[in-house]
Design a protein around this motif. Structure first.
Motif, PDB file in Angstrom:
ATOM      1  N   PRO A 245       7.693  36.090  -0.531  1.00  0.00           N
ATOM      2  CA  PRO A 245       7.736  36.807  -1.814  1.00  0.00           C
ATOM      3  C   PRO A 245       9.176  37.005  -2.287  1.00  0.00           C
ATOM      4  O   PRO A 245      10.135  36.648  -1.611  1.00  0.00           O
ATOM      5  N   GLY A 246       9.287  37.581  -3.482  1.00  0.00           N
ATOM      6  CA  GLY A 246      10.610  37.871  -4.022  1.00  0.00           C
ATOM      7  C   GLY A 246      11.242  36.713  -4.758  1.00  0.00           C
ATOM      8  O   GLY A 246      12.423  36.779  -5.118  1.00  0.00           O
ATOM      9  N   GLN A 247      10.487  35.638  -4.988  1.00  0.00           N
ATOM     10  CA  GLN A 247      11.000  34.478  -5.708  1.00  0.00           C
ATOM     11  C   GLN A 247       9.980  34.055  -6.760  1.00  0.00           C
ATOM     12  O   GLN A 247       8.781  34.275  -6.596  1.00  0.00           O
ATOM     13  N   ALA A 248      10.467  33.439  -7.818  1.00  0.00           N
ATOM     14  CA  ALA A 248       9.589  32.839  -8.828  1.00  0.00           C
ATOM     15  C   ALA A 248       9.598  31.332  -8.628  1.00  0.00           C
ATOM     16  O   ALA A 248      10.654  30.735  -8.402  1.00  0.00           O
ATOM     17  N   TYR A 249       8.413  30.727  -8.695  1.00  0.00           N
ATOM     18  CA  TYR A 249       8.285  29.299  -8.413  1.00  0.00           C
ATOM     19  C   TYR A 249       7.778  28.561  -9.651  1.00  0.00           C
ATOM     20  O   TYR A 249       6.931  29.066 -10.393  1.00  0.00           O
ATOM     21  N   ALA A 250       8.297  27.361  -9.836  1.00  0.00           N
ATOM     22  CA  ALA A 250       7.802  26.450 -10.869  1.00  0.00           C
ATOM     23  C   ALA A 250       7.622  25.085 -10.225  1.00  0.00           C
ATOM     24  O   ALA A 250       8.441  24.664  -9.403  1.00  0.00           O
ATOM     25  N   PHE A 251       6.544  24.390 -10.605  1.00  0.00           N
ATOM     26  CA  PHE A 251       6.201  23.121  -9.975  1.00  0.00           C
ATOM     27  C   PHE A 251       6.250  21.996 -11.001  1.00  0.00           C
ATOM     28  O   PHE A 251       5.766  22.137 -12.125  1.00  0.00           O
ATOM     29  N   SER A 252       6.822  20.886 -10.591  1.00  0.00           N
ATOM     30  CA  SER A 252       6.878  19.698 -11.431  1.00  0.00           C
ATOM     31  C   SER A 252       6.920  18.488 -10.500  1.00  0.00           C
ATOM     32  O   SER A 252       6.427  18.546  -9.373  1.00  0.00           O
ATOM     33  N   GLN A 253       7.514  17.396 -10.974  1.00  0.00           N
ATOM     34  CA  GLN A 253       7.720  16.201 -10.166  1.00  0.00           C
ATOM     35  C   GLN A 253       9.182  15.790 -10.300  1.00  0.00           C
ATOM     36  O   GLN A 253       9.810  16.057 -11.335  1.00  0.00           O
ATOM     37  N   PRO A 254       9.749  15.150  -9.285  1.00  0.00           N
ATOM     38  CA  PRO A 254      11.197  14.884  -9.315  1.00  0.00           C
ATOM     39  C   PRO A 254      11.667  14.143 -10.561  1.00  0.00           C
ATOM     40  O   PRO A 254      12.573  14.604 -11.266  1.00  0.00           O
ATOM     41  N   ILE A 255      11.075  12.990 -10.840  1.00  0.00           N
ATOM     42  CA  ILE A 255      11.532  12.210 -11.993  1.00  0.00           C
ATOM     43  C   ILE A 255      11.172  12.915 -13.293  1.00  0.00           C
ATOM     44  O   ILE A 255      11.966  12.966 -14.239  1.00  0.00           O
ATOM     45  N   GLU A 256       9.974  13.476 -13.344  1.00  0.00           N
ATOM     46  CA  GLU A 256       9.537  14.180 -14.554  1.00  0.00           C
ATOM     47  C   GLU A 256      10.459  15.354 -14.862  1.00  0.00           C
ATOM     48  O   GLU A 256      10.844  15.575 -16.017  1.00  0.00           O
ATOM     49  N   MET A 257      10.824  16.114 -13.834  1.00  0.00           N
ATOM     50  CA  MET A 257      11.687  17.273 -14.044  1.00  0.00           C
ATOM     51  C   MET A 257      13.047  16.853 -14.577  1.00  0.00           C
ATOM     52  O   MET A 257      13.569  17.441 -15.529  1.00  0.00           O
ATOM     53  N   ARG A 258      13.630  15.818 -13.978  1.00  0.00           N
ATOM     54  CA  ARG A 258      14.948  15.369 -14.421  1.00  0.00           C
ATOM     55  C   ARG A 258      14.883  14.756 -15.816  1.00  0.00           C
ATOM     56  O   ARG A 258      15.795  14.922 -16.632  1.00  0.00           O
ATOM     57  N   THR A 259      13.803  14.020 -16.105  1.00  0.00           N
ATOM     58  CA  THR A 259      13.663  13.428 -17.435  1.00  0.00           C
ATOM     59  C   THR A 259      13.558  14.512 -18.498  1.00  0.00           C
ATOM     60  O   THR A 259      14.217  14.447 -19.543  1.00  0.00           O
ATOM     61  N   ASN A 260      12.723  15.522 -18.248  1.00  0.00           N
ATOM     62  CA  ASN A 260      12.606  16.633 -19.196  1.00  0.00           C
ATOM     63  C   ASN A 260      13.944  17.333 -19.386  1.00  0.00           C
ATOM     64  O   ASN A 260      14.320  17.711 -20.502  1.00  0.00           O
ATOM     65  N   GLU A 261      14.674  17.500 -18.284  1.00  0.00           N
ATOM     66  CA  GLU A 261      15.947  18.211 -18.360  1.00  0.00           C
ATOM     67  C   GLU A 261      16.983  17.423 -19.144  1.00  0.00           C
ATOM     68  O   GLU A 261      17.747  17.979 -19.936  1.00  0.00           O
ATOM     69  N   LEU A 262      17.006  16.107 -18.949  1.00  0.00           N
ATOM     70  CA  LEU A 262      17.978  15.282 -19.663  1.00  0.00           C
ATOM     71  C   LEU A 262      17.660  15.192 -21.149  1.00  0.00           C
ATOM     72  O   LEU A 262      18.556  15.196 -21.993  1.00  0.00           O
ATOM     73  N   LEU A 263      16.353  15.106 -21.477  1.00  0.00           N
ATOM     74  CA  LEU A 263      15.964  14.924 -22.871  1.00  0.00           C
ATOM     75  C   LEU A 263      15.974  16.228 -23.653  1.00  0.00           C
ATOM     76  O   LEU A 263      16.407  16.273 -24.807  1.00  0.00           O
ATOM     77  N   GLU A 264      15.470  17.301 -23.045  1.00  0.00           N
ATOM     78  CA  GLU A 264      15.276  18.543 -23.781  1.00  0.00           C
ATOM     79  C   GLU A 264      16.085  19.710 -23.235  1.00  0.00           C
ATOM     80  O   GLU A 264      16.099  20.783 -23.835  1.00  0.00           O
ATOM     81  N   GLY A 265      16.729  19.532 -22.074  1.00  0.00           N
ATOM     82  CA  GLY A 265      17.485  20.632 -21.496  1.00  0.00           C
ATOM     83  C   GLY A 265      16.630  21.634 -20.760  1.00  0.00           C
ATOM     84  O   GLY A 265      17.121  22.696 -20.363  1.00  0.00           O
ATOM     85  N   VAL A 266      15.344  21.350 -20.567  1.00  0.00           N
ATOM     86  CA  VAL A 266      14.442  22.236 -19.834  1.00  0.00           C
ATOM     87  C   VAL A 266      13.685  21.407 -18.813  1.00  0.00           C
ATOM     88  O   VAL A 266      13.578  20.184 -18.932  1.00  0.00           O
ATOM     89  N   ARG A 267      13.134  22.097 -17.802  1.00  0.00           N
ATOM     90  CA  ARG A 267      12.448  21.389 -16.732  1.00  0.00           C
ATOM     91  C   ARG A 267      10.934  21.468 -16.836  1.00  0.00           C
ATOM     92  O   ARG A 267      10.237  20.903 -16.006  1.00  0.00           O
ATOM     93  N   ALA A 268      10.418  22.172 -17.812  1.00  0.00           N
ATOM     94  CA  ALA A 268       8.984  22.412 -17.902  1.00  0.00           C
ATOM     95  C   ALA A 268       8.383  21.630 -19.064  1.00  0.00           C
ATOM     96  O   ALA A 268       9.079  20.968 -19.839  1.00  0.00           O
ATOM     97  N   ASP A 269       7.046  21.729 -19.197  1.00  0.00           N
ATOM     98  CA  ASP A 269       6.345  21.023 -20.264  1.00  0.00           C
ATOM     99  C   ASP A 269       6.687  21.579 -21.642  1.00  0.00           C
ATOM    100  O   ASP A 269       6.810  20.834 -22.609  1.00  0.00           O
ATOM    101  N   VAL A 270       6.807  22.900 -21.728  1.00  0.00           N
ATOM    102  CA  VAL A 270       7.037  23.557 -23.017  1.00  0.00           C
ATOM    103  C   VAL A 270       8.199  24.527 -22.859  1.00  0.00           C
ATOM    104  O   VAL A 270       8.329  25.204 -21.834  1.00  0.00           O
TER     105      VAL A 270
END
Length: 634
Positions: A245-270
């Motif tokens: 406990p004491g942490q917040a978790y978010a789940f994605s996939q390695p390539i998907e997360m990096r692609t989202n981050e490079l394109l939109e500056g975020v790691r999530a879907d929305v």
């Protein structure tokens, strides 16, 4: 090639061998113009795909370019190689036009049904209208997403802690996460690798309170605790929240997360971007928006940028005191720098060099009173405590400050599971609009995959109608009248209904991949209509009545229309049922084409003859294209 060879065979079947090259050349010339016209239609249909930008353009533009080049090459080969090969292969062969057993059975079923459709046109027309209305009701329930999510065979987790956490505590927490995952999921998790913090480079700064955890998985057939990746992610989240406990978790996939981050500056879907001036007000608005988002169906892994809570040690030099003691301000700041480490030299070991720093012991660095007692040397000898020359106090400040377009920005990230992204964003926007009040000067923007979907949809909404209009112009120039061109266009909405029902049957939302499938389908649909209408008008020119010409043309074109549908469907079938890497993107495209081919073929064989027999009208002075046949695609 099919068009040219079939017409050559038809011409040679009326003559005895040996066959003259002149006969073959004349037969090829008769269909040269229709072939060019047919290929032009299909090539125009693929033009909208070339307008796609960003990641969707990278994915689908190469496919469109490949198809266009292949179609161009097919025209050249059909009009050069096929006649030459026919001259060589058919010169001394007696050819007869025969139908296969399968074609004879299809004709036995089709011709009585065609007679009923022509005798009672209200039935096929009514069924077609029901299909269109039904598809119109089903389409809004499909939902929408940018592109289907690819299964990378791994999970990328993002762990977030309080900004005040130390590096040692972060490392201990990630180590515990690794142990829990390997112990609790031995059949699912193969390896876990974590990384905490990152150098503060401009592209992707990340403090020690943030960790990326990569979970490499065993093949799904070895899993015992979950039957799907979505179920496994849900179980991982439950176990980690209970045991670490004491942490917040978010789940994605390695390539998907990096692609989202490079394109939109975020790691999530929305991503929800809140713009304003005051960090405290941004934090308050972020808390309210995150609570609303968390209550929307499908929202998972809601993470808010931590803009506050980072502990600071403020040391404010007292100018009056340092003047009284004759101490330079640099002496005070130099002593303060020893808390974290003050560089005093460089150590060389061969080609390597290391900075030599002086730092206070741990007991002094963590005690404010000990820091106040740090001695500062006086110019005339002696020392004075730091607390006499400066104000030393603990405080909390911003953990990070995000900026865009000269405005401060707070980002809220959320992943969507169990529903489509477009439907989720639509509901979330309505809820936030009704339940969240922002101060004057503050506003919200939406980003992530939803933004990509909007941009791609807007581009296609302009490009596709323009191309369909150009195709209509080609049809009008061909027939010299708007009525036959409009009747040919009946195939487009009917073909679309099949694609909609196919997506609904397989539980797939609308996506850019499905949109590309609809684009490919429209070319086949228009071409099938051209095949039948052109033949009807040719028979009318020979003196037949509209009803007779329609009946004869439908029977004569049964084989090429069925051949087109079957070859195209068989070509797309492997894509529709594939489960290999990358199949997630191919399946919606192939599903749309196969489903649309079913309804499009039925329309061409039954509805279009019934409508044209009533509304086709007389042939104008312009000749329709002779001998046009469909080109099978794959």
């Amino acid at each position: 090639a099919v068009v040219v060879v079939e017409h050559v065979v038809l011409a040679l079947s009326k003559r005895k061998p040996p066959h003259s090259p002149t006969t073959i050349r004349q037969a090829a010339r008769e269909v040269a113009r229709p072939v060019l016209f047919a290929v032009s239609i299909i090539m125009l249909v693929y033009v909208p795909i070339l307008t796609l930008q960003g990641i969707e353009g990278k994915m689908f533009r190469p496919m469109a370019i490949t198809v266009l080049l292949a179609l161009g090459a097919s025209v050249v080969l059909a009009l050069t190689l096929m006649p030459a090969a026919s001259t060589f292969l058919f010169a001394k062969v007696e050819l007869k036009e025969r139908e296969t057993w399968l074609m004879r059975q299809a004709r036995r079923v089709y011709e009585p049904l065609l007679d009923r459709a022509l005798g009672h046109p209200a039935i096929p027309i009514g069924l077609a209208m029901l299909l269109v209305v039904g598809a119109g009701l089903v389409a809004p329930t499909l939902g929408a997403e940018f592109v289907p999510r690819l299964d990378e065979g791994a999970i990328a987790m993002h762990a977030m802690r309080l900004p005040s956490v130390s590096l040692e505590e972060s490392v201990a927490a990630t180590t515990r996460v690794e142990q829990v995952l390997l112990e609790r999921f031995p059949d699912e998790v193969r390896t876990v690798v974590s990384r905490t913090g990152r150098p503060e480079i401009a592209t992707d700064p990340m403090g020690v309170e943030l960790s990326d955890i990569y979970v490499l998985l065993h093949p799904p057939d070895q899993w015992t605790r979950a039957s799907s990746k979505e179920e496994l992610v849900a179980q991982l989240g439950e176990v980690l929240e209970a045991e670490v406990p004491g942490q917040a978790y978010a789940f994605s996939q390695p390539i998907e997360m990096r692609t989202n981050e490079l394109l939109e500056g975020v790691r999530a879907d929305v991503a929800i971007l809140i713009y304003g001036d005051d960090l405290a007000e941004l934090a308050r608005a972020g808390d309210v928006v995150s609570r609303v988002l968390g209550s929307v169906e499908g929202a998972e892994d809601v993470l808010v940028d931590q803009v506050e809570g980072l502990p600071f040690l403020n040391v404010i030099v007292d100018r009056t005191s340092i003047s009284r003691y004759g101490v330079d301000a640099r002496d005070v700041t130099g002593a303060v720098s020893s808390i974290a480490g003050h560089p005093v030299g460089t150590v060389f070991e061969g080609q390597r060099r290391f900075a030599l720093q002086v730092r206070l012991p741990e007991s002094s660095r963590s005690d404010v009173e000990a820091i106040r007692r740090i001695p500062i040397a006086l110019p005339n000898g002696g020392t004075v405590p730091l607390g006499e020359l400066a104000t030393v106090e603990e405080d909390e400040g911003p953990a990070s400050v995000g900026r865009e377009a000269v405005r401060r920005r707070l980002t809220i990230q959320v992943n969507v599971r169990g529903r489509d992204v477009a439907g989720f964003v639509s509901e979330a926007q309505e809820r936030i609009r009704d339940e969240v009040d922002l101060p004057d000067g503050y506003f919200i923007e939406w980003g992530g995959q939803f933004e990509n979907l909007q941009e791609a949809t807007e581009r296609l909404a302009i490009a596709v109608p323009v191309v369909l209009l150009l195709i209509f112009v080609l049809l009008y120039l061909t027939y010299g009248a708007a009525r036959p061109a409009a009747l040919v266009y009946l195939n487009v909405p009917i073909a679309a209904t099949g694609g909609v029902f196919a997506l609904a049957a397989r539980g797939m939302p609308f996506s850019i991949s499905a949109a590309v499938g609809f684009i490919a389908l429209f070319g086949i649909a228009v071409l099938n209509g051209v095949v039948l209408v052109s033949t009807i008008r040719d028979l009318q020119k020979e003196g037949g009545t509209l009803a007779e010409a329609t009946s004869r043309a439908a029977r004569a074109r049964l084989r090429p229309i069925l051949m087109t549908a079957l070859t195209d469907a068989l070509g797309f079938l492997p894509m529709a049922v594939s489960t290999s890497a990358g199949a997630e993107v191919q399946r919606p495209l192939a599903t749309v084409v196969i489903g649309g081919l079913v309804t499009c073929t039925l329309l061409t064989l039954f509805v279009l003859p019934a409508v044209y027999a009533r509304l086709g009208g007389a042939v104008t002075s312009r000749d329709s294209l002779p001998g046009l046949e469909p080109q099978p695609q794959a």
